[in-house]
Design an enzyme around this catalytic site. Structure first.
Site, PDB file in Angstrom:
ATOM      1  N   LYS D 168       0.933  -1.432   0.127  1.00 53.81           N
ATOM      2  CA  LYS D 168       0.086   0.102  -0.059  1.00 53.81           C
ATOM      3  C   LYS D 168       1.072   1.152  -0.155  1.00 53.81           C
ATOM      4  O   LYS D 168       0.537   2.210  -0.768  1.00 53.81           O
ATOM      5  CB  LYS D 168      -0.913  -0.161   1.133  1.00 53.81           C
ATOM      6  CG  LYS D 168      -1.811   1.308   1.431  1.00 53.81           C
ATOM      7  CD  LYS D 168      -2.997   1.112   0.253  1.00 53.81           C
ATOM      8  CE  LYS D 168      -3.835   2.636   0.281  1.00 53.81           C
ATOM      9  NZ  LYS D 168      -4.714   2.688   1.404  1.00 53.81           N
ATOM     10  N   LYS D 236      -1.265  11.859   5.321  1.00 52.21           N
ATOM     11  CA  LYS D 236      -1.107  10.888   6.342  1.00 52.21           C
ATOM     12  C   LYS D 236      -0.241   9.719   5.766  1.00 52.21           C
ATOM     13  O   LYS D 236       0.672   9.040   6.223  1.00 52.21           O
ATOM     14  CB  LYS D 236      -2.145  10.483   6.745  1.00 52.21           C
ATOM     15  CG  LYS D 236      -2.445   9.233   7.789  1.00 52.21           C
ATOM     16  CD  LYS D 236      -3.825   8.281   7.583  1.00 52.21           C
ATOM     17  CE  LYS D 236      -3.317   7.081   7.609  1.00 52.21           C
ATOM     18  NZ  LYS D 236      -4.448   6.102   7.265  1.00 52.21           N
TER      19      LYS D 236
END
Lengths: 290, 290, 290, 290
Positions: D168, D236
């Site tokens: 990811k 983030k």
């Protein structure tokens, strides 16, 4: 003179605690290493069986620990056992965010907290000439002055809780970046067949002058990378800088690139060398490994 | 004392030519600006109708021009009209590649060529305290010493043809990069609510110390960006640095990033400000435009 | 059908000229290599003793040369000998600035100039499926259509003189940068013990998908870096990109970093490998040389 | 069919839990928001008074939470109350380090843990077409297949614990970087007076092609930055990427620069816009704010 608890008697903490004993304070230390505590006892201090015992009754609590997790690990015991009204000075280099948490949670228990990261390295600690960047209140800063005078040469209140860490971060950013710039200057000159020693002399005489050029250019040209301040530690500090920038909501592209070059130095196996060994990364990028 | 041809009587060349007159040399100047030539005549020199007339009979030919194209433009006339055996000193800041071409083509006509870029700016030129980085042979360097003494304070032979330009490039790389690092330190501290002035004092007292921190930190904090050395000129120099790195087959990621930050300063409209105005780019990146 | 002069019969130019012959044009070529000209004659074209002879009487003049200096070298002869009203198509990948100079100086002699850099490489040239980015006027673009149809699959007018080069620069920036990003993804996954092949499959199935992931991920994982498009050529193109950005007065920090990584690949000795070998630089930065 | 505890019923978790109900599973959810739980009950699920109650007796425990701290906050209750032998699937995007901690501590209590971050966004969750990157054992991956089939379209085991997060991270690195590259291509072309729409069409037809160019180039040229995936979330994620690189001991200079550009987008006030709004930072660097 004060009763002082000193948690963390490593390469830095050990001589600092010794200076506080010499200055007449009553110092009780704690460290996970028994040898470190024996050294403090030999120097005239006392040792404790744990953090709780060390801080109980102390007017001043000091921590000098490697990184955020170690500081966070001892915090609960300090909060639970330190006397309300005690001054808590954390000399560790950690993220501003953690320092602010210390201040916040300390205040909730009546502690007066200062973040006080230092520069000057082992040599500065041994010779009691550290530079100290302090975050906290003016009143607490003044109360801590006898401690700072015992271990440092210059110390400055630079703002509220966490401010000391921000200044330390800014310092390490400029230091790491200057090494990276000097490294590129060296590689460029050497690859071009220039007398790099003469070239750096010229740089050191003009607007490019820096403390690093003054004290490190000869060792860099000689590829003498004995530490000094190790790449591994500067790598840790770059992590703090990036967290600090994130916390302050600023973008620092130069700092981010320097952080990757230092990460590369570590990944290439130079973590134990002096941070001037950043030069080895710059060389490797140009296929000029020395 | 020598007969000297001086091509390029601008902000830098004009006072330099004047010092050579004062030192007793017979100086014939040429510049596209008639005023510049009038100034030289008023100072005791002579002026010529063109490059060819200026260099004819000169023992020493000097050029002090803005960039590569201007130097390349006058080169053919110098090659055609300068006396074989004459010393040709180019004080311009240009690419090492062009300096090497000058040396090569000059040698083919019997000229002795030195590249001799300077640092110190207009103030250094006016006060005759320039720093001079010289590329060429030891013999020619010695022959040029009276000229260097008349206009500079320090001068150093740093290697063969082009070496002076490489050292100038390395210098500008470190200078530009140091501004960028200090800018990030300032923005980080200010955004974090730190007393940036106190913080920079700490930095200037430790391993982060630099000439730039010494002489520019107050003006940077006050956002006083009166030049000094303009962004536009540093932008030109960064172009030379990248060409130099390409020529030397080295990779300089820090230099490349600095070049883009300076390009940004120019694109944002700050080309006429002092190079310390790089701070404005760093601020803009963090939405903190001042 | 037109009389066409074709200057530059190298790896790209040779098949392109052949396609023009096949399409029925009367093609006279010139190249410094006699073999290249023999090849064109064998294919049904003619060869000339020099640029002047080739362009004399041609309705369309074409150049397909390696870089700016070669284009600048033949320009004077083209300007002197091409027929007023002739169409001049430069397929070379050069700086927008030089393309604009061609257009300006060509117009002064009555030539109609298009910059028309191509992508698709040797394979695209051989198969006549090049992508062509064209700068110039709509009218000239239409006049050149038969030529574009003979050598390419897609061709597009993207703006005035120089625009083709800007688009080519933008293309090479995105291509080089995508390789650098994929390289970091690969090194990160491999260092973490992830099945990088499965990982890249996931990336290729989502928003990270790209042509490069589609056609190069297997060869990158296998470290098969046979060219394809060589690092040396991409290095040349990155120089054009940075000059283009300078000319357009924009800052491109990503492009500048990519340029240094490609320069590093070359300096590390990988200039002759495919540009996907950028992966080797990323590996070396992490001490993971393969 | 299985008894499933689903912790975290936000924008992503809510539709995912609904799909599991639809697929015939017995789903008990928990969220701090009462509305979210009402939604699940309306969809045919149950809700619990807390994490402990939800996980008690469940065969499968699922978390879908915003970031590391939220996952760490619920972990102790899961460890204390989940049945030994239960399968714990964490769909959250967090650091690989935290995922590995989950796997380690889960295993110590007899839980079988998978990290399974997803891509595809709210749309993908609603339409049950998420892409799922899974770290853990083959056996546990197979056991989780009915869950993955209910919420996603493609899912792949990519390695041991933490591997899903690494993939990811690699994905977000390539996605963020591609936006930054396309942004520089756009600004370069627009500043040069090129028809950027035609230019991007050419890029999308060649080696520079990407999913992002396909689906975002029109909205980027129109400066339509409605989210989509917000800058704040990508910011983030960049933090996770840098932590992941640190954990894997690799240097990712491209990733680090992208992280700062995204941090700049946020600092400039664009945190709520789509991540393609990175273009605004690139524009601001060149003084071309739109």
């Amino acid at each position: 003179m004060s009763r002082i608890a000193f948690i963390g008697l490593g390469v830095m903490g050990s001589p600092m605690a010794g200076h506080l004993v010499t200055a007449g304070h009553e110092v009780t230390g704690f460290d996970l290493g028994e040898e470190a505590m024996a050294r403090l006892r030999a120097a005239g201090g006392a040792s404790a069986a744990g953090v709780a015992e060390a801080v109980k009754g102390a007017e001043i609590v000091i921590t000098m620990l490697p990184a955020d997790p170690q500081v966070e690990a001892v915090l609960p015991e300090i909060l639970d056992h330190a006397e309300p009204g005690a001054l808590y000075i954390d000399f560790s280099t950690i993220t501003p965010q953690t320092s602010q948490k210390l201040a916040r949670e300390g205040a909730a228990r009546g502690l007066r907290v200062l973040d006080a990261p230092v520069s000057g390295g082992e040599k500065g600690a041994v010779e009691a000439v550290l530079s100290i960047m302090v975050g906290g209140s003016q009143e607490d800063f003044e109360a801590a002055t006898p401690v700072f005078e015992a271990v440092g040469k210059t110390f400055k209140l630079v703002g509220p809780a966490g401010a000391g860490q921000y200044v330390k971060a800014a310092n390490q950013l400029v230091v790491g970046g200057t090494y990276a710039l000097v490294a590129e200057a060296v590689v460029l000159m050497e690859a071009a067949g220039v007398d790099a020693s003469a070239g750096l002399d010229v740089l050191a005489g003009g607007l490019a002058a820096s403390r690093i050029l003054d004290i490190k250019r000869e060792s860099m040209l000689a590829r003498d990378f004995r530490p000094g301040f190790r790449i591994d530690l500067h790598h840790k500090d770059m992590g703090i800088i990036l967290d600090a920038a994130r916390g302050a909501e600023v973008a620092i592209p130069m700092g981010a690139l320097v952080a990757q070059l230092i990460a590369a130095a570590r990944a290439q196996g130079h973590g134990g060398l002096d941070h001037s060994a950043l030069l080895k990364v710059t060389e490797s990028l140009s296929g000029r490994d020395s």
